[in-house]
Scaffold this active site. Structure first.
Site, PDB file in Angstrom:
ATOM      1  N   LEU A  65     -19.723 -73.230  10.035  1.00  0.00           N
ATOM      2  CA  LEU A  65     -21.141 -73.071  10.816  1.00  0.00           C
ATOM      3  C   LEU A  65     -22.092 -74.218  10.577  1.00  0.00           C
ATOM      4  O   LEU A  65     -22.705 -74.666  11.360  1.00  0.00           O
ATOM      5  CB  LEU A  65     -21.742 -71.807  10.897  1.00  0.00           C
ATOM      6  CG  LEU A  65     -22.676 -71.332  11.816  1.00  0.00           C
ATOM      7  CD1 LEU A  65     -21.980 -71.528  13.251  1.00  0.00           C
ATOM      8  CD2 LEU A  65     -23.524 -70.326  11.930  1.00  0.00           C
ATOM      9  N   CYS A  66     -22.043 -74.462   9.118  1.00  0.00           N
ATOM     10  CA  CYS A  66     -23.006 -75.328   8.751  1.00  0.00           C
ATOM     11  C   CYS A  66     -22.645 -76.625   9.169  1.00  0.00           C
ATOM     12  O   CYS A  66     -23.563 -77.629   9.439  1.00  0.00           O
ATOM     13  CB  CYS A  66     -23.051 -75.437   7.261  1.00  0.00           C
ATOM     14  SG  CYS A  66     -21.767 -75.823   6.000  1.00  0.00           S
ATOM     15  N   THR A  67     -21.558 -77.127   9.354  1.00  0.00           N
ATOM     16  CA  THR A  67     -21.007 -78.482  10.026  1.00  0.00           C
ATOM     17  C   THR A  67     -21.694 -78.682  11.310  1.00  0.00           C
ATOM     18  O   THR A  67     -21.939 -79.565  11.670  1.00  0.00           O
ATOM     19  CB  THR A  67     -19.755 -78.640   9.688  1.00  0.00           C
ATOM     20  OG1 THR A  67     -19.171 -78.640   8.555  1.00  0.00           O
ATOM     21  CG2 THR A  67     -19.151 -80.178  10.528  1.00  0.00           C
TER      22      THR A  67
END
Ligand SMILES: [Zn+2]
Lengths: 458, 703
Positions: free
Chosen positions: A207-209
């Protein structure tokens, strides 16, 4: 009827003894008669494999076939699902496929069931001598495998399986030029769940990407799909089969890509990402379905021993296949004695992160699980809605927090059934001591049974 | 299976401009087909699909095995298929109008269907094995090729399906007669097809298949030969040289390609200043730990190499290579020194560590991935006709010997032959120019594809832009080199001069060459030339190089097949040839009832006679001898072929029965191989695939 004349090719084998036939084989006209008038076969799925299977079975002499599929025909099916024409788009796959085969092979009785496999009663399944599946969903195959296992009946005293209750499952699957076919005799051979690790769980983009450092067109699409949709289309369920929904995601993804200078966001790619589209070609489906149908013919006639018990097929580099015996897992969740699944996660993680871990775990793959402490108390429900609302606040709380809160409320460790652990998992977490363990039971529509899961808080 | 492919395999940018143009063009041409072909476009891409749609396929032998093969080619949308049979329908319809409105006029026709196997009129027996023959076809006594073409046509409007109203025997006779009158012969006839599929035809000494195979071999038309025999199936691919480009051109294929050495900095900075300027813009000392974690690994590797060279030999040698084990350790220490917080995940450094070989083992300009021998071969090839320069006269000592089926051309050569010649020529011309490219520019052309890596968006996109710009430049350079070389070759190629002027022009690099060259550059790692054994090598050929080939094919297990034993499949292969030898002696296959088809109203006695087990016993004795002698002549494995008595008996029991399931396995594999031959993607079968339905197993090897 001239059946012997029509099926002269199959009959040449069915009516003549051979040294490589199954020990129980008895040559004679009875074999063909049994296949045509008594043996009932259930085909699950009327897609790429299902269409081929119907044709292969009908031309192997099977004449009492049922087919189940709840899908309707899409234009993208036509490159391989050869029983369908452009004018059939939108109609029931099972019904069109059955009608086509009945018309082409009049002696063959094909009954269509435009239904969800999980909604058909056990007595429906009990009618069949054989089940052959051509499904593209791992979840559906897990369900079918577990269900056929659950139909086994055992002798009350000896515990022996009643042979009459065994329904062999022949299962095939394809992706692009890759495929596999297998024979599962419930209770005797390795089952689908025993070898779930043959299908590595899908890896999602972190999700952070997606949120912070998008690089690929897929990252932009996932952002629009996973972040923007729930945010903007509040409360509306995303339907990957609705072209308007896919178009919406595509346009948002394209905007984001333009903002970051990322190229190649296309509608086709968007469809691929949000629908998890599996590449599919006619040739691989033909190979795998025919291998499965040949196993059906052998199971129904003892023409030869069954494949033992798994064949992988790879047509990308030359033609490579390997047939070998998959072993049963003693701790298989379906056909063995399951042991608690152990997971580890950092103590500060949220319950949401634990849910992600459970969804991604190779053995569990529970994507909408409900969690209870093994003492029976609720922790998190994904359904029904009323319970979900009650427990959804827990999703954002940290695990160690939940662990402590439970302990404070109940005055004992959350795994109350296990007295030995009580003192070990004291109310205050000491990093020097062995990590606390959350003992949970996990229920999920994708799981054959409720599974006990031990989560170590690291 | 759906989960086999993780979704992290991704499409990243490539020569975006050119790609876009190509996509637009093909979408304009076929607006409705994108939806229909969506699932296969994800396997072989737009370019593969274009080649599929251009193909012209001929099927000889319209029973279940051949029909299933063609079905799997009509569905993905080949351009045209032509269906014919080996023997002439002695009666039947020789007009096209035998379906629909004109049906009534033929209802009066009466046929004896009992003799169907020899006349190849639709018969009861076809109904039990071939899905593309109907009750109505049997009633009307239609030629099987006509019925099959009709029902296949129904699957896909975009394909032109026709039946040829001449049998192979008649055709060969006619072509021989033509040849004597100075017209083109069998070679010219086969040259009009992209792929020839033959099914259920024996390969015995005098079989027409021998002549056909020889003609295909000489005209470079790939031949896919299929058979189903009881529990057993076979597919054999026969083609002198199969040129393939890549491991599949579907979506995401580009991004699965690994990086080349040069882009990680082992090349001299002067060869690619923009890239090195980008690398130099990073300074680890100035980055905080959050930023350090997002530095793309090519930057890390490049800087590590630079630093290592500084330390090594006192910075004297700017081209030193860290090719020793201790150098690797030194590099690791350099990388560890740059990490900001070793506790924390620094995935980009882990990636760099895993890719160390890019700066340790590979030098710029080095031809990797099996490219070196191909580039060496390309030196001798003509860039106009794609044949050896010696053949086309390009080297000056040319014999003008024709090998393409293009001799005696007085008119326009067939489209398929022109296409074949042009793709071969471009393939070899490209490889030939790779050498010149490396000599001139210091390294192989850059691939526009940049795999995904840990990075912030800005750095990744910047790196991608640098790649795209360089890839475009390299495509231009390569195209220019190829044009120059073609001009030189066109002055010398004698085969070009055989062609009419309009055809000649089409052999030269086209105006849209850059698209094509971009595709070739992108495929640089996937080039492969597969040479199969000649068709007449099959039974008696034992060549010195074969043992090596066989050893290779036995080991090509893809890793998992350690314990795989292909002994049964070797034996099955030998027995199939033995069955042909038996057929030549006896006029039927072992265990095959002398009466080919059972009458529809057969009495019990007739049935008992037809399915006689007595026949199996009798034929077994005879077949065993034939099988032993054939097996002894086959060079299938270094240990020879062990024939098990049970297997021989099982083979006779099969009586050459064509089971639909086995036909369908064979048809699937054969169609898959045809698609590879058409698209030049993936790796072709070399050369024989055997299916064993008794065990549900298969093997492939060189036979
Ligand atoms: Zn199991």
């Amino acid at each position: 009827m001239g059946d012997a004349a029509r099926f002269a090719d199959v009959e040449l084998l069915l009516r003549r003894a051979g040294p490589l036939a199954h020990a129980a084989f008895e040559a004679g006209p009875e074999n063909g008669a049994f296949i045509a008038s008594q043996c009932r076969v259930l085909v699950i799925g009327a897609g790429g494999l299902g269409c081929e299977l119907l044709k292969d079975l009908a031309l192997s002499g099977f004449a009492r076939i049922d087919i189940v599929d709840m899908d309707v025909i899409d234009v993208s099916n036509l490159n391989r699902q050869f029983l369908f024409r452009a004018h059939d788009v939108g109609r029931s796959k099972a019904e069109v496929a059955a009608a086509f085969v009945r018309a082409r092979v009049p002696r063959c009785n094909v009954t269509a069931h435009n239904a969800d496999i999980t909604q058909l009663p056990a007595d429906f399944y009990r009618q069949f001598n054989l089940v052959v599946s051509g499904l593209d969903s791992i979840d559906a195959r897990r369900w079918l495998n577990a269900f056929l296992f659950s139909l086994l009946e055992r002798d009350a005293t000896s515990g022996e399986i009643d042979p009459a209750s065994i329904i062999p499952l022949v299962d095939g699957g394809t992706e692009g030029f890759l495929g596999q076919a297998r024979v599962i005799i419930p209770g005797f051979l390795a089952c689908f769940e025993c070898t779930l690790d043959l299908f590595p769980p899908q890896r999602n983009f972190p999700l952070c990407t997606i949120a912070n450092t998008p690089r690929l067109p897929e990252h932009c699409i996932e952002y629009a799909h996973v972040v923007l949709w729930p945010d903007v289309r509040h409360g509306e369920r995303f339907d990957a089969d609705d072209p308007a929904h896919v178009q919406w995601v595509f346009e948002r993804a394209l905007a984001r890509a333009t903002q970051y200078g990322i190229q190649n966001v296309t509608l086709r790619l968007t469809q691929g990402v949000v629908k998890n589209v599996i590449p599919a070609v006619a040739s691989t489906n033909a190979v795998i379905a025919a291998v499965c149908a040949h196993e059906c013919l052998k199971l129904a006639s003892y023409l030869a021993p069954s494949m033992n018990n798994y064949m992988m097929y790879n047509g990308e580099a030359g033609v490579y296949s390997y047939t070998y015996q998959n072993q049963r897992r003693p701790d298989c969740a379906v056909c063995g004695v399951p042991v608690p699944r152990r997971l580890g996660i950092s103590a500060g993680s949220t319950l949401n992160e634990l849910l992600d871990l459970i969804a991604a775990d190779a053995e569990l793959r529970a994507r909408s699980p409900s969690l209870r402490w093994i003492s029976g108390h609720a922790l998190y429900y994904s359904a029904p809605p009323a319970l979900h609302v009650q427990t959804s606040a827990n999703a954002e709380r940290s695990l160690i927090d939940l662990f402590r809160a439970w302990h404070m409320q109940n005055g004992l460790a959350p795994d109350a059934r296990d007295a030995a652990n009580e003192s070990e998992n004291g109310p205050v977490v000491d990093a020097q001591r062995s990590p606390p363990v959350m003992k949970l039971s996990v229920a999920d529509p994708h799981l054959p049974h409720v599974r006990e899961v031990h989560v170590e808080l690291l | 299976m759906s989960q086999l492919r993780g979704s992290d395999e991704s499409v990243s940018g490539d020569a975006a401009c050119l790609e876009e143009k190509e996509k637009t063009r093909s979408k304009m041409a076929q607006p409705s087909s994108a939806g229909r072909y969506d699932r296969q476009l994800r396997v072989w891409g737009e370019r593969g699909q274009e080649l599929v749609e251009r193909a012209r396929i001929c099927l000889i032998g319209s029973s279940a095995t051949g029909t299933e093969t063609i079905k799997n080619l009509v569905l993905p949308g080949v351009g045209a298929v032509q269906v014919m049979d080996t023997q002439s329908p002695s009666c039947g319809l020789r007009s096209h109008g035998c379906y629909g409105a004109t049906d009534a006029s033929h209802t009066g026709a009466t046929h004896s269907t009992a003799d169907a196997d020899t006349t190849q009129i639709c018969a009861a027996r076809d109904l039990g094995s071939n899905f593309f023959v109907t009750e109505d076809d049997v009633r009307h006594g239609r030629p099987r090729a006509v019925a099959v073409a009709h029902w296949l046509q129904e699957l896909n409007d975009a394909v032109v399906c026709t039946a040829e109203h001449i049998s192979l025997d008649e055709l060969l006779e006619k072509l021989d007669a033509d040849n004597e009158r100075g017209k083109s012969g069998v070679e010219m006839w086969v040259a009009q097809f992209s792929v020839l599929v033959v099914a259920q035809m024996p390969f015995s000494e005098r079989a027409p298949l021998r002549r056909l195979a020889a003609a295909c071999w000489s005209a470079r038309v790939p031949l896919v030969w299929c058979r189903s025999y009881g529990h057993y199936g076979m597919v054999r691919v026969i083609d002198r040289e199969i040129l393939t480009y890549s491991g599949g051109g579907g979506e995401g294929a580009d991004a699965r390609q690994p990086l080349d050495a040069s882009v990680t900095g082992s090349a001299s900075p002067e060869l690619w200043p923009e890239l090195h300027a980008f690398y130099d813009s990073f300074d680890f000392a100035a980055l905080d730990s959050a930023a350090t974690r997002l530095v793309p690994y090519p930057v890390i590797l490049s800087k590590a190499l630079h630093e290592w060279r500084e330390k090594h030999n006192g910075g004297e040698d700017h081209h030193a290579f860290p090719n020793l084990r201790k150098h690797r350790t030194e590099l690791q220490q350099i990388l560890d020194g740059w990490r900001k917080s070793p506790q924390c995940d620094e995935e980009n450094f882990d990636e760099a560590m895993r890719k160390l070989r890019l700066i340790c083992d590979v030098r710029p300009g080095e031809l990797q991935h099996g490219l070196a021998p191909l580039v060496a071969d390309a030196e001798h090839m003509c860039g106009i006709c794609g044949e050896e320069q010696e053949v086309c006269g390009g080297s000056g000592s040319g014999t003008g010997r024709d090998v393409s089926g293009l001799k005696n051309i007085h008119s326009q050569p067939p489209e398929a032959a022109m296409h074949r010649m042009r793709s071969r020529a471009h393939y070899w011309l490209f490889l030939r120019c790779v050498r010149a490219f490396v000599d001139q520019f210091g390294d192989v052309p850059v691939t526009a594809a940049l795999p995904d890596m840990v990075s912030d968006t800005e750095s990744y996109v910047a790196l991608q832009r640098i790649f795209h710009a360089r890839a475009r430049l390299d495509v231009e350079r390569m195209t220019a080199l190829m044009r120059q070389q073609q001009i030189k070759d066109s002055a010398r190629c004698s085969r070009m001069r055989l062609l009419p002027a309009s055809a000649r022009e089409r052999l030269l690099v086209e105006p849209d060459a850059e698209q094509h060259v971009a595709y070739l550059c992108k495929s640089l790692r996937g080039f492969r030339a597969t040479r199969t054994r000649a068709p007449d090598d099959t039974r008696y050929g034992r060549h010195p190089e074969d043992s090596e080939l066989v050893a290779q094919s036995n080991n090509s297990g893809g890793g998992t097949g350690g314990e795989k034993d292909d002994g049964v499949e070797f034996a099955v292969c030998a027995l199939l040839f033995a069955a042909d030898a038996f057929h030549e002696l006896q006029g039927r296959f072992p265990g095959q009832p002398p009466l080919r088809a059972l009458p529809v109203d057969a009495s019990d006695d007739q049935q008992v006679a037809f399915f006689s087990e007595q026949l199996v016993e009798e034929d077994c004795a005879l077949f065993r001898g034939v099988a032993q002698s054939v097996a002894a002549q086959m060079a299938l494995s270094p240990q020879g072929v062990a024939l098990d008595g049970n297997l021989i008996k099982e083979f006779v029991r099969c009586g050459a029965a064509e089971l639909h399931t086995v036909a369908s396995v064979v048809g699937g594999v054969a169609a898959q191989e045809a698609v590879k031959l058409l698209t030049g993607q993936f790796q072709p079968l070399n050369n024989t695939f055997i299916f064993d339905g008794v065990r549900g197993a298969s093997a492939s090897f060189i036979a």
